[in-house]
Design an enzyme around this catalytic site. Structure first.
Site, PDB file in Angstrom:
ATOM      1  NE  ARG A  60       1.395  -4.952 -15.378  1.00 25.34           N
ATOM      2  CZ  ARG A  60       0.107  -5.107 -15.665  1.00 25.34           C
ATOM      3  NH1 ARG A  60      -0.476  -6.285 -15.505  1.00 25.34           N
ATOM      4  NH2 ARG A  60      -0.606  -4.104 -16.121  1.00 25.34           N
ATOM      5  CG  HIS A  64       0.684  -2.286 -10.882  1.00 24.77           C
ATOM      6  ND1 HIS A  64      -0.488  -1.950 -11.533  1.00 24.77           N
ATOM      7  CD2 HIS A  64       1.619  -2.433 -11.857  1.00 24.77           C
ATOM      8  CE1 HIS A  64      -0.270  -1.909 -12.845  1.00 24.77           C
ATOM      9  NE2 HIS A  64       0.993  -2.210 -13.060  1.00 24.77           N
ATOM     10  CG  ASN A  92      -3.925  -1.834  -9.882  1.00 22.50           C
ATOM     11  OD1 ASN A  92      -2.829  -1.789 -10.441  1.00 22.50           O
ATOM     12  ND2 ASN A  92      -4.190  -1.160  -8.779  1.00 22.50           N
ATOM     13  CG  HIS A 194       7.770  -3.434 -19.691  1.00 22.45           C
ATOM     14  ND1 HIS A 194       7.520  -2.160 -20.184  1.00 22.45           N
ATOM     15  CD2 HIS A 194       6.951  -3.581 -18.619  1.00 22.45           C
ATOM     16  CE1 HIS A 194       6.590  -1.572 -19.433  1.00 22.45           C
ATOM     17  NE2 HIS A 194       6.238  -2.419 -18.485  1.00 22.45           N
TER      18      HIS A 194
END
Length: 326
Positions: A60, A64, A92, A194
């Site tokens: 992740r 990001h 975040n 996910h």
């Protein structure tokens, strides 16, 4: 004149893409730090033995980082001297600390080798660590292109509007990914991240209690799954409570993510939209039935994502400390 501007923009994009492609290559550090991949892998394995959260947290973090201002490790920089950095933007704040720790420890391991010290960017270490955690969770291995520099800027303001949200539908998702050189197939492949990790109840509770400003459950959510989620996320739940994003195989990187969507068990609206929308459903169905095809599509998408916003020349450097500008 408008046509001239469009043509000039396309030429600029082509030149930029060419320069990035020329900069990034496999075995980029062969002459300065030939063992960088094994050093990073060793640090990642050690961190993984401490906690499985290493896997989804690192994956992740990479997403990001790349999605906001390019793959330049700017998301790792700590706020300082009155500047609020990317990592402290509300979007975040849910990034697990284990992802940051993985990169910092891998950087320390690399710099412990005198030949490699201050020769390998934090951005490249994050890219390598991401591949390594995917493999540790049973996902595909792949060659990582290297040669990124670390960014010189990190501001919370740059995050605003630059990360997909859980309630996005297909058009919004496609538009956001397209602006980063990623097509619909890439978006659907990357969404399968996910299949690992967890989410806080506040990110999806509207689907359970107040869908579309009403007092009902999202009809695209399987009723039994919705009841399970309600059990874990009561209406007035502690927002820090988290649940697995994949209710079936939460610690394995696999194509079960797509099988869950077929069963109306996508945790976010943005997940389930991939199946409910007729334009993306064929891809979901194809990858639900063919893990090999999904793995290859994921590798392609991750490689393309890793090329976005790469810093070159005077636009970047190699940080001595990943969390602090030189």
């Amino acid at each position: 004149m408008a046509g001239v501007h469009v043509w000039a923009t396309l030429v600029a994009i082509c030149i930029l893409s060419s320069s990035v492609s020329a900069q990034l290559k496999q075995n980029y550090y062969a002459s300065v730090c030939p063992n960088v991949e094994s050093i990073v892998r060793g640090a990642v394995n050690a961190k993984f033995k401490q906690t499985f959260v290493t896997v989804p947290a690192t994956l992740r973090l990479f997403f990001h980082d790349c999605f906001v201002s390019g793959c330049d490790a700017s998301v790792i920089v700590a706020s300082a001297n009155g500047n609020t950095a990317e990592k402290d933007h509300p979007d975040n704040l849910s990034l697990a600390g284990d992802g940051f720790d993985t990169v910092i420890k891998a950087k320390k391991a690399v710099d412990a080798v005198s030949q490699c010290r201050n020769k390998v960017s934090c951005a490249d270490i994050l890219a390598l660590a991401t591949r390594d955690v995917i493999v540790l969770a049973g996902g595909p291995s792949y060659k990582v292109e290297l040669g990124r520099l670390d960014g010189l800027v990190s501001t919370a303001a740059s995050v605003e509007g630059n990360l997909p949200h859980p309630d996005f539908k297909l058009d919004k998702l496609n538009s956001m990914f397209a602006s980063r050189g990623l097509n619909q197939a890439d978006m659907i492949a990357l969404s399968a991240a996910h299949t690992l990790g967890f989410s806080h109840c506040s990110k999806f509770s509207n689907r359970l209690y107040s869908f579309n400003s009403g007092n009902k459950v999202d009809p695209t959510l399987d009723p039994n799954y919705a009841n399970q989620l309600k059990g874990m996320c009561p209406k007035n739940v502690d927002p820090t409570i988290a649940v697995n994003m994949d209710p079936t195989t939460p610690t394995k990187f696999d194509n079960v993510y797509y099988k869950n969507l077929q069963q109306k068990k996508g945790l976010f609206e943005s997940d389930q939209a991939l199946f409910t929308d007729a334009r993306s459903r064929p891809t979901v169905n194809a990858w639900a039935g063919n893990a090999t095809a999904f793995n290859q599509a994921f590798i392609t998408a991750m490689t393309k994502l890793g090329r976005f916003g790469v810093k070159t020349g005077r636009n970047g450097n190699i940080r001595r400390d990943c969390g602090v500008f030189n």
